[in-house]
Design a protein around this motif. Structure first.
Motif, PDB file in Angstrom:
ATOM      1  N   GLY A 165     -11.957  -0.066   7.996  1.00 53.27           N
ATOM      2  CA  GLY A 165     -11.256  -0.068   9.281  1.00 53.27           C
ATOM      3  C   GLY A 165     -12.273  -0.302  10.395  1.00 53.27           C
ATOM      4  O   GLY A 165     -13.096   0.563  10.694  1.00 53.27           O
ATOM      5  N   LEU A 211     -12.860  -3.222  -1.443  1.00 53.26           N
ATOM      6  CA  LEU A 211     -12.905  -2.215  -0.384  1.00 53.26           C
ATOM      7  C   LEU A 211     -12.133  -2.689   0.833  1.00 53.26           C
ATOM      8  O   LEU A 211     -11.945  -3.880   1.045  1.00 53.26           O
ATOM      9  N   GLU A 251       2.656   4.455  10.503  1.00 48.78           N
ATOM     10  CA  GLU A 251       2.432   5.900  10.413  1.00 48.78           C
ATOM     11  C   GLU A 251       2.768   6.524  11.750  1.00 48.78           C
ATOM     12  O   GLU A 251       2.242   6.101  12.770  1.00 48.78           O
ATOM     13  N   GLU A 265     -12.955   9.299   7.246  1.00 51.77           N
ATOM     14  CA  GLU A 265     -12.839   8.062   6.447  1.00 51.77           C
ATOM     15  C   GLU A 265     -12.954   6.781   7.273  1.00 51.77           C
ATOM     16  O   GLU A 265     -12.217   6.576   8.232  1.00 51.77           O
ATOM     17  N   ILE A 266     -13.860   5.918   6.830  1.00 54.17           N
ATOM     18  CA  ILE A 266     -13.978   4.592   7.443  1.00 54.17           C
ATOM     19  C   ILE A 266     -13.748   3.470   6.435  1.00 54.17           C
ATOM     20  O   ILE A 266     -13.416   2.357   6.811  1.00 54.17           O
ATOM     21  N   ILE A 267     -13.966   3.760   5.131  1.00 53.88           N
ATOM     22  CA  ILE A 267     -13.710   2.746   4.103  1.00 53.88           C
ATOM     23  C   ILE A 267     -12.963   3.396   2.937  1.00 53.88           C
ATOM     24  O   ILE A 267     -13.265   4.527   2.549  1.00 53.88           O
ATOM     25  N   GLY A 268     -11.984   2.670   2.392  1.00 56.18           N
ATOM     26  CA  GLY A 268     -11.336   3.059   1.141  1.00 56.18           C
ATOM     27  C   GLY A 268     -11.648   1.991   0.113  1.00 56.18           C
ATOM     28  O   GLY A 268     -11.500   0.803   0.405  1.00 56.18           O
ATOM     29  N   LEU A 327      -4.187   3.929  14.287  1.00 56.68           N
ATOM     30  CA  LEU A 327      -3.512   2.902  15.062  1.00 56.68           C
ATOM     31  C   LEU A 327      -2.402   2.354  14.181  1.00 56.68           C
ATOM     32  O   LEU A 327      -2.478   2.456  12.949  1.00 56.68           O
ATOM     33  N   TYR A 344      -2.852   0.667  -7.894  1.00 52.68           N
ATOM     34  CA  TYR A 344      -3.716  -0.361  -8.494  1.00 52.68           C
ATOM     35  C   TYR A 344      -5.095   0.145  -8.878  1.00 52.68           C
ATOM     36  O   TYR A 344      -5.934  -0.618  -9.329  1.00 52.68           O
ATOM     37  N   THR A 396      -2.354  -4.441   3.844  1.00 54.28           N
ATOM     38  CA  THR A 396      -3.638  -4.722   3.206  1.00 54.28           C
ATOM     39  C   THR A 396      -3.563  -6.130   2.638  1.00 54.28           C
ATOM     40  O   THR A 396      -2.491  -6.564   2.222  1.00 54.28           O
ATOM     41  N   TYR A 420      -4.512  -2.413  13.160  1.00 59.94           N
ATOM     42  CA  TYR A 420      -5.973  -2.324  13.214  1.00 59.94           C
ATOM     43  C   TYR A 420      -6.586  -3.521  12.499  1.00 59.94           C
ATOM     44  O   TYR A 420      -5.903  -4.249  11.776  1.00 59.94           O
ATOM     45  N   GLU A 447       0.821  -1.211   0.000  1.00 61.24           N
ATOM     46  CA  GLU A 447       0.000   0.000   0.000  1.00 61.24           C
ATOM     47  C   GLU A 447       0.863   1.272   0.000  1.00 61.24           C
ATOM     48  O   GLU A 447       0.363   2.367   0.067  1.00 61.24           O
ATOM     49  N   ARG A 493     -10.246  -1.871  -9.735  1.00 61.44           N
ATOM     50  CA  ARG A 493      -8.827  -2.138  -9.914  1.00 61.44           C
ATOM     51  C   ARG A 493      -8.443  -2.029 -11.395  1.00 61.44           C
ATOM     52  O   ARG A 493      -9.211  -2.445 -12.278  1.00 61.44           O
ATOM     53  N   GLU A 504     -11.701  -6.612   4.413  1.00 60.14           N
ATOM     54  CA  GLU A 504     -11.479  -6.320   2.996  1.00 60.14           C
ATOM     55  C   GLU A 504     -12.278  -7.278   2.116  1.00 60.14           C
ATOM     56  O   GLU A 504     -12.296  -8.485   2.343  1.00 60.14           O
ATOM     57  N   ARG A 526       0.282  -0.311   9.980  1.00 56.88           N
ATOM     58  CA  ARG A 526       0.718   0.932   9.333  1.00 56.88           C
ATOM     59  C   ARG A 526       1.744   1.612  10.230  1.00 56.88           C
ATOM     60  O   ARG A 526       1.435   1.964  11.368  1.00 56.88           O
ATOM     61  N   GLN A 544      -5.315  -6.879   0.111  1.00 63.96           N
ATOM     62  CA  GLN A 544      -5.938  -6.705  -1.206  1.00 63.96           C
ATOM     63  C   GLN A 544      -5.293  -7.508  -2.335  1.00 63.96           C
ATOM     64  O   GLN A 544      -5.979  -8.171  -3.102  1.00 63.96           O
TER      65      GLN A 544
HETATM   66  O1  4AD Z   1      -7.612   3.444   2.565  1.00 63.23           O
HETATM   67  P1  4AD Z   1      -6.723   2.276   2.872  1.00 63.23           P
HETATM   68  O2  4AD Z   1      -5.293   2.536   3.032  1.00 63.23           O
HETATM   69  O3  4AD Z   1      -7.007   1.216   1.720  1.00 63.23           O
HETATM   70  C1  4AD Z   1      -6.393   0.019   1.547  1.00 63.23           C
HETATM   71  O4  4AD Z   1      -5.541  -0.463   2.264  1.00 63.23           O
HETATM   72  C2  4AD Z   1      -6.979  -0.801   0.440  1.00 63.23           C
HETATM   73  N1  4AD Z   1      -5.930  -1.668  -0.122  1.00 63.23           N
HETATM   74  C3  4AD Z   1      -8.137  -1.582   0.964  1.00 63.23           C
HETATM   75  C4  4AD Z   1      -8.802  -2.415  -0.089  1.00 63.23           C
HETATM   76  O5  4AD Z   1      -9.322  -1.883  -1.030  1.00 63.23           O
HETATM   77  N2  4AD Z   1      -8.801  -3.726   0.069  1.00 63.23           N
HETATM   78  O6  4AD Z   1      -7.256   1.563   4.182  1.00 63.23           O
HETATM   79  C5  4AD Z   1      -8.574   1.098   4.257  1.00 63.23           C
HETATM   80  C6  4AD Z   1      -9.231   1.520   5.558  1.00 63.23           C
HETATM   81  C7  4AD Z   1      -9.360   3.020   5.766  1.00 63.23           C
HETATM   82  O7  4AD Z   1     -10.501   3.527   5.119  1.00 63.23           O
HETATM   83  C8  4AD Z   1      -9.475   3.117   7.267  1.00 63.23           C
HETATM   84  O8  4AD Z   1     -10.792   2.868   7.670  1.00 63.23           O
HETATM   85  C9  4AD Z   1      -8.598   1.983   7.729  1.00 63.23           C
HETATM   86  O9  4AD Z   1      -8.453   1.080   6.654  1.00 63.23           O
HETATM   87  N3  4AD Z   1      -7.278   2.475   8.148  1.00 63.23           N
HETATM   88  C10 4AD Z   1      -6.898   2.632   9.421  1.00 63.23           C
HETATM   89  N4  4AD Z   1      -7.539   2.408  10.592  1.00 63.23           N
HETATM   90  C11 4AD Z   1      -6.873   2.652  11.741  1.00 63.23           C
HETATM   91  N5  4AD Z   1      -5.609   3.103  11.789  1.00 63.23           N
HETATM   92  C12 4AD Z   1      -4.911   3.339  10.637  1.00 63.23           C
HETATM   93  N6  4AD Z   1      -3.651   3.768  10.696  1.00 63.23           N
HETATM   94  C13 4AD Z   1      -5.562   3.106   9.393  1.00 63.23           C
HETATM   95  N7  4AD Z   1      -5.192   3.211   8.092  1.00 63.23           N
HETATM   96  C14 4AD Z   1      -6.246   2.830   7.366  1.00 63.23           C
END
Ligand code: 4AD
Ligand code: MG
Length: 440
Positions: free
Chosen positions: A411, A408, A219, A363-366, A227, A339, A194, A230, A174, A370, A234, A217, A196
């Protein structure tokens, strides 16, 4: 009690059963922990908690006998006991009932309990293994269990197969900067960010797959919604375009949230969320493009150039007055992962949709469609500075039976933070991992 057949072991009652109709006058056997306690003269008042609730226990020295009474009076907060007694009414007791014991057996008297009010957050995090016994945490993790069960029920009903992708991986999926790297027998290994890419591989021949696994992550962001570990739900769906994907996410979230509202009204109320707010989320969720989001933000005093990322402050501004989640679609491709499918009508954007929770939670879903075009995918890898050779296995998926697909990532703790109105995401997981802490 080894050797004693299960059917012959003494039966224990639950605290819940004490509040059932007709329980007054019954003899019950309870076991649990001391939630509160005080003694005065020949009386001992305990509040005893088990997994089903808590009840007042009023013990008398005269009834128990002096020695057993004194032993019971030594019980500390969170000490463990079992008892036998009679259910009685007492208008002063919570719930109007209490148990009057004829015997109390101390299982663990307990050391003085170190947790009380007004301690610093740091101290409470150091003692997290004890703090998670609090009523709010108990309620939170019940809701979490219910939410996970609800997601799984929905996905089974939608004929989506649960799969088990790996957590230890050889490539960061990612974005390299935020991957935890470690030494895998002399080669670089990464904790999964991920599932994915693996779900895309499992897509053929299953067509509809999901995984519920931890993601990691690295981060350094110290925010109330990040976090370092987490729980990530997916889903990857073949033959799916962006509108169908958004329909799916909406159905999934409504189903899960409604189930939780029905199953956990008591816990939700305790945590400050009226269950009916979750039961009447308006559908369809509004769907606006990134461009429309910029326009809305401009009206609110945020002047962002096209291409700027929506950070916490912008997401909060966009959702503060919303009562239901909203989708933001068609982000500039530079903001998103390699991707994602390029929008057929606009080479600058991708077929992506983020779902933002209302009330400022963000944000709760990404999610995205693809990229299926091998050349474009390779080009995106190269321009992101990724070593294409390491992604050869992934590119193979585009060489053998590649079909339109979308997926999708949700989190779980982000969803809970919104549902349970928690200030900080760490309250939605028992042992939160953040940049400053990975113990206890
Ligand atoms: O938006 P993200 O980075 O998307 C992906 O990883 C895709 N590959 C997912 C996919 O399509 N299969 O992360 C997806 C979700 C975010 O919307 C958020 O809800 C959660 O993961 N998330 C976190 N939750 C808690 N702490 C973090 N550091 C997070 N980073 C992402
Ligand atoms: Mg995202």
């Amino acid at each position: 009690m080894a050797g004693v057949p299960v059917s012959d072991r003494p039966r224990f009652d639950t605290v819940r059963s004490i509040f059932e109709d007709g329980a007054v006058g019954r003899t019950v056997r309870l076991r649990g922990w001391v939630l509160r306690g005080r003694s005065s003269g020949g009386l001992l008042f305990l509040v005893v908690r088990d997994r089903t609730g808590s009840v007042q226990v009023t013990a008398k020295r005269d009834v128990l006998g002096t020695e057993p009474f004194e032993r019971a009076a030594q019980l500390q907060l969170e000490g463990a006991l079992q008892l036998e007694g009679t259910v009685a009414t007492d208008p002063r007791a919570p719930g109007g009932r209490e148990v009057r014991p004829t015997s109390i057996t101390v299982i663990d008297v307990g050391a003085p309990y170190p947790i009380f009010h007004d301690q610093t957050e740091e101290f409470r995090l150091d003692k997290r293994h004890l703090v998670i016994r609090s009523q709010d945490h108990v309620a939170t993790f019940r809701v979490k269990a219910e939410l996970l069960a609800a997601f799984r029920r929905f996905l089974a009903a939608e004929d989506v197969l649960e799969t088990t992708p790996p957590i230890l991986t050889g490539i960061p999926a990612e974005g390299g900067a935020e991957a935890f790297q470690f030494d895998y027998f002399g080669r670089p290994g990464y904790l999964s960010q991920t599932a994915q890419l693996y779900l895309e591989a499992l897509l053929v021949p299953n067509e509809r797959v999901y995984a519920l696994t931890p993601s990691f992550r690295a981060e350094k962001s110290r925010t109330p919604r990040h976090l370092t570990e987490y729980l990530h739900l997916e889903v990857e769906l073949a033959w799916c375009d962006l509108d169908q994907l958004m329909d799916f996410m909406e159905r999934m979230l409504i189903a899960a949230v409604t189930d939780v509202a029905k199953a956990c009204p008591k816990e939700l109320k305790q945590l400050g969320r009226a269950p009916d707010e979750l039961e009447r989320l308006a559908v369809p969720f509004s769907r606006i493009t990134y461009q429309e989001a910029l326009d809305r933000l401009k009206a609110k005093g945020f002047d962002l150039a096209w291409g700027a990322d929506l950070r916490t402050a912008e997401e909060a501004a966009l959702t503060m007055e919303e009562r239901a989640p909203i989708f933001i679609t068609h982000f500039p491709k530079e903001l998103k992962a390699f991707y994602m499918l390029q929008t057929p009508t606009d080479a600058r954007t991708v077929e992506a949709a983020d779902l933002l929770a209302p009330e400022g939670y963000g944000e709760i879903i990404g999610a995205s469609c693809r990229e299926t075009d091998l050349a474009r995918l390779t080009e995106r890898l190269v321009s992101t500075g990724i070593d294409v050779a390491e992604y050869e296995w992934y590119l193979d998926l585009r060489r053998h039976g590649s079909v339109p697909h979308a997926g999708l990532g949700l989190g779980v703790e982000r969803v809970l933070r919104w549902m349970l109105r928690r200030e900080h995401i760490r309250e939605t997981t028992p042992f939160p991992r953040t940049p400053s802490r990975h113990t206890p």
